[in-house]
Enzyme design. Structure first.
Site, PDB file in Angstrom:
ATOM      1  N   GLU A 116      39.921 -57.438 -37.776  1.00  9.87           N
ATOM      2  CA  GLU A 116      39.817 -57.119 -36.372  1.00  9.87           C
ATOM      3  C   GLU A 116      38.698 -57.806 -35.969  1.00  9.87           C
ATOM      4  O   GLU A 116      37.482 -57.744 -36.582  1.00  9.87           O
ATOM      5  CB  GLU A 116      39.716 -55.766 -36.185  1.00  9.87           C
ATOM      6  CG  GLU A 116      40.909 -54.839 -36.461  1.00  9.87           C
ATOM      7  CD  GLU A 116      40.763 -53.433 -36.501  1.00  9.87           C
ATOM      8  OE1 GLU A 116      39.900 -52.923 -35.706  1.00  9.87           O
ATOM      9  OE2 GLU A 116      41.615 -53.009 -37.435  1.00  9.87           O
TER      10      GLU A 116
ATOM     11  N   CYS B  46      36.498 -49.667 -35.732  1.00  6.10           N
ATOM     12  CA  CYS B  46      37.145 -50.901 -36.449  1.00  6.10           C
ATOM     13  C   CYS B  46      37.852 -50.358 -37.821  1.00  6.10           C
ATOM     14  O   CYS B  46      37.576 -49.512 -38.274  1.00  6.10           O
ATOM     15  CB  CYS B  46      35.843 -51.889 -36.834  1.00  6.10           C
ATOM     16  SG  CYS B  46      36.110 -53.272 -35.999  1.00  6.10           S
TER      17      CYS B  46
ATOM     18  N   CYS C  33      32.021 -58.633 -31.880  1.00  5.08           N
ATOM     19  CA  CYS C  33      32.148 -57.954 -33.294  1.00  5.08           C
ATOM     20  C   CYS C  33      32.729 -58.387 -34.212  1.00  5.08           C
ATOM     21  O   CYS C  33      34.064 -58.327 -34.121  1.00  5.08           O
ATOM     22  CB  CYS C  33      32.202 -56.213 -32.700  1.00  5.08           C
ATOM     23  SG  CYS C  33      32.272 -55.329 -34.335  1.00  5.08           S
TER      24      CYS C  33
ATOM     25  N   CYS D   2      37.020 -52.566 -47.233  1.00  8.01           N
ATOM     26  CA  CYS D   2      35.440 -52.691 -47.369  1.00  8.01           C
ATOM     27  C   CYS D   2      35.623 -51.643 -48.763  1.00  8.01           C
ATOM     28  O   CYS D   2      36.297 -50.698 -49.049  1.00  8.01           O
ATOM     29  CB  CYS D   2      34.743 -51.760 -46.538  1.00  8.01           C
ATOM     30  SG  CYS D   2      32.923 -51.612 -46.820  1.00  8.01           S
TER      31      CYS D   2
ATOM     32  N   CYS E  79      32.920 -45.225 -46.900  1.00 11.85           N
ATOM     33  CA  CYS E  79      32.297 -44.170 -45.794  1.00 11.85           C
ATOM     34  C   CYS E  79      33.444 -43.214 -45.422  1.00 11.85           C
ATOM     35  O   CYS E  79      34.433 -43.576 -44.958  1.00 11.85           O
ATOM     36  CB  CYS E  79      31.478 -44.923 -44.678  1.00 11.85           C
ATOM     37  SG  CYS E  79      30.268 -45.852 -45.758  1.00 11.85           S
TER      38      CYS E  79
ATOM     39  N   CYS F  59      35.095 -43.630 -41.719  1.00  9.99           N
ATOM     40  CA  CYS F  59      35.391 -45.286 -41.438  1.00  9.99           C
ATOM     41  C   CYS F  59      36.761 -45.436 -41.569  1.00  9.99           C
ATOM     42  O   CYS F  59      37.358 -45.565 -42.950  1.00  9.99           O
ATOM     43  CB  CYS F  59      34.308 -46.124 -41.987  1.00  9.99           C
ATOM     44  SG  CYS F  59      34.626 -47.759 -41.576  1.00  9.99           S
TER      45      CYS F  59
HETATM   46  N1  SAH Z   1      29.634 -52.277 -43.003  1.00 14.59           N
HETATM   47  C1  SAH Z   1      28.438 -52.288 -42.166  1.00 14.59           C
HETATM   48  C2  SAH Z   1      29.054 -52.934 -41.013  1.00 14.59           C
HETATM   49  C3  SAH Z   1      30.238 -52.435 -40.575  1.00 14.59           C
HETATM   50  S1  SAH Z   1      30.519 -50.746 -39.741  1.00 14.59           S
HETATM   51  C4  SAH Z   1      27.784 -50.891 -42.267  1.00 14.59           C
HETATM   52  O1  SAH Z   1      28.422 -49.789 -42.329  1.00 14.59           O
HETATM   53  O2  SAH Z   1      26.796 -50.942 -41.534  1.00 14.59           O
HETATM   54  C5  SAH Z   1      29.795 -50.751 -38.449  1.00 14.59           C
HETATM   55  C6  SAH Z   1      29.066 -49.244 -37.748  1.00 14.59           C
HETATM   56  O3  SAH Z   1      30.316 -48.585 -37.512  1.00 14.59           O
HETATM   57  C7  SAH Z   1      28.530 -48.561 -38.807  1.00 14.59           C
HETATM   58  O4  SAH Z   1      27.326 -48.150 -38.533  1.00 14.59           O
HETATM   59  C8  SAH Z   1      29.632 -47.628 -39.125  1.00 14.59           C
HETATM   60  O5  SAH Z   1      28.837 -46.584 -39.718  1.00 14.59           O
HETATM   61  C9  SAH Z   1      30.197 -47.351 -37.818  1.00 14.59           C
HETATM   62  N2  SAH Z   1      31.281 -46.768 -37.801  1.00 14.59           N
HETATM   63  C10 SAH Z   1      32.355 -46.886 -38.691  1.00 14.59           C
HETATM   64  N3  SAH Z   1      33.508 -45.806 -38.341  1.00 14.59           N
HETATM   65  C11 SAH Z   1      33.040 -45.377 -37.109  1.00 14.59           C
HETATM   66  C12 SAH Z   1      33.838 -44.648 -36.250  1.00 14.59           C
HETATM   67  N4  SAH Z   1      34.836 -43.834 -36.827  1.00 14.59           N
HETATM   68  N5  SAH Z   1      32.943 -43.998 -35.217  1.00 14.59           N
HETATM   69  C13 SAH Z   1      31.869 -44.564 -34.818  1.00 14.59           C
HETATM   70  N6  SAH Z   1      31.264 -45.469 -35.613  1.00 14.59           N
HETATM   71  C14 SAH Z   1      31.620 -45.662 -36.706  1.00 14.59           C
HETATM   72 FE1  SF4 Z   2      32.430 -50.227 -45.031  1.00  9.93          FE
HETATM   73 FE2  SF4 Z   2      33.187 -48.649 -43.147  1.00  9.93          FE
HETATM   74 FE3  SF4 Z   2      31.032 -47.907 -44.572  1.00  9.93          FE
HETATM   75 FE4  SF4 Z   2      30.635 -50.106 -42.918  1.00  9.93          FE
HETATM   76  S1  SF4 Z   2      31.009 -47.761 -42.446  1.00  9.93           S
HETATM   77  S2  SF4 Z   2      30.148 -49.929 -45.273  1.00  9.93           S
HETATM   78  S3  SF4 Z   2      32.613 -51.036 -43.024  1.00  9.93           S
HETATM   79  S4  SF4 Z   2      33.394 -48.169 -45.302  1.00  9.93           S
END
Ligand code: SAH
Ligand code: SF4
Length: 338
Positions: free
Chosen positions: A88, A326, A101, A108, A112, A115
């Site tokens: 995406e 995302c 973005c 990944c 997390c 996410c």
């Molecule tokens: N992996 C990297 C970059 C991609 S995620 C990272 O984690 O920084 C980009 C941002 O989106 C991160 O700050 C992540 O914590 C946030 N994010 C992921 N899922 C989310 C959600 N459901 N709502 C809001 N922010 C989210």
């Molecule tokens: Fe990976 Fe999502 Fe964690 Fe970013 S927030 S490091 S994309 S699992």
């Protein structure tokens, strides 16, 4: 081989292997990154026979998106096919700016908790070609002012390809962007973070989400290997007095990380560091049990932190109606194809 996304030095090696003079690499970067050629045949300062021969085995390697969703607020979400997977890309216009973005991996490894990408697990790394194609192959290509690596994937877990892509974007032989137009976001993987700080001049964003190690480990498993205190210590060692910036992403989870205790913890962790905290509204995902902090509480949190000397902003939530968190769109697409 796909030529789009190759650096000048890679194209010099390529030219040599094809028996071409070294300067033809520079001619190719001009066609690829300045004149936006879409086929090798357009590279008219290469001899016709050479173009013919190269086209038989190689291509520029641009792939249009499979799908686009448009939000009522102007945000668009593009879905690209990568082998048998999907990635995406979000296009976010904002007055005179337009931010793209981009994804750096399919899925990944970091897992997390909140996410959707993390919940997919890891599929594969994207090449510099597949990263840059997300920019080059959308209709808004020429209007993009900023790029953030905040789509799917952990960019520091695929740093070679991310650095290749940012080199193409910023090099004088490439697109000539200022590195200030690019932000790379990470959970804070220390060894590649050191390399990124040394080798790149792009901005850094660190996904913080709570100043407390035990709480952070429950949301971000990478905390166990790279504690946030060590990440911040590493960042403090870097000289931020120039134009490069560091920011901390803070997705607000109601009654989890939005309390006065967290304000005090943030002051302790970040006090005295030249940085910014970005508060992000949670985009709820089907599998997570967190709920978003109400806007009024977010504003209060921002104002209190700012009053305590930590510059804090709220990132407007965009595209909530088009699964803009995302990973959601590609997850939905993956389920359809199963
Ligand atoms: N992996 C990297 C970059 C991609 S995620 C990272 O984690 O920084 C980009 C941002 O989106 C991160 O700050 C992540 O914590 C946030 N994010 C992921 N899922 C989310 C959600 N459901 N709502 C809001 N922010 C989210
Ligand atoms: Fe990976 Fe999502 Fe964690 Fe970013 S927030 S490091 S994309 S699992």
């Amino acid at each position: 081989m796909e030529l789009y996304g190759k650096t000048l030095s890679e194209l010099e090696v390529f030219a040599q292997s094809e028996g071409l003079p070294r300067f033809s690499a520079k001619q190719m970067t001009d066609w690829l990154y300045r004149k936006h050629a879409t086929s090798l045949q357009q590279m008219t300062n290469l001899p016709k026979a050479v173009r013919q021969r190269l086209s038989e085995q190689h291509n520029i390697g641009l792939t249009p998106p499979l799908k686009v969703q448009q939000s009522a607020d102007g945000t668009k979400k593009y879905l690209f096919g990568v082998d048998n997977h999907f990635v995406e890309t979000a296009y976010i216009p904002d007055r005179e700016r337009a931010t793209l973005c981009v994804s750096s991996q399919v899925g990944c490894r970091m897992g997390c908790e909140f996410c959707a990408t993390g919940k997919q697990g890891f599929q594969q790394d994207l090449s510099a070609n597949q990263i840059l194609n997300q920019l080059r192959s959308i209709p808004e290509f020429e209007s993009i002012s900023n790029m953030v690596f905040m789509g799917m994937g952990e960019p520091l877990n695929n740093l070679d390809e991310v650095l290749r892509a940012t080199e193409v974007l910023t090099a004088p032989w490439g697109m000539g962007w200022s590195p200030k137009r690019i932000t790379v976001s990470t959970v804070g993987l220390i060894p590649p973070l050191r390399r990124f700080l040394a080798e790149s001049r792009c901005h850094l964003a660190v996904s913080l989400h709570t100043p407390f190690a035990d709480e952070r480990a429950a949301m971000i498993p990478a905390e166990r290997a790279f504690p946030i205190a060590d990440v911040v210590a590493e960042i403090r060692r870097h000289d931020w007095s120039g134009q490069r910036r560091v920011s901390f992403e803070y997705t607000m989870l109601h009654n989890v990380n939005d309390t006065p205790r967290h304000i005090a913890g943030l002051q302790q962790l970040l006090g005295g560091l030249e940085c910014r905290v970005n508060l992000i509204g949670l985009h709820p995902t089907p599998e997570s049990h967190f709920s978003p902090t109400p806007t009024a509480d977010m504003i209060r949190f921002r104002d209190t932190l700012t009053a305590h000397g930590i510059t804090t902003t709220i990132r407007a939530s965009r595209g909530l109606d088009i699964s803009a968190a995302c990973g959601l769109l590609s997850t939905a697409e993956q389920h359809k194809t199963k």
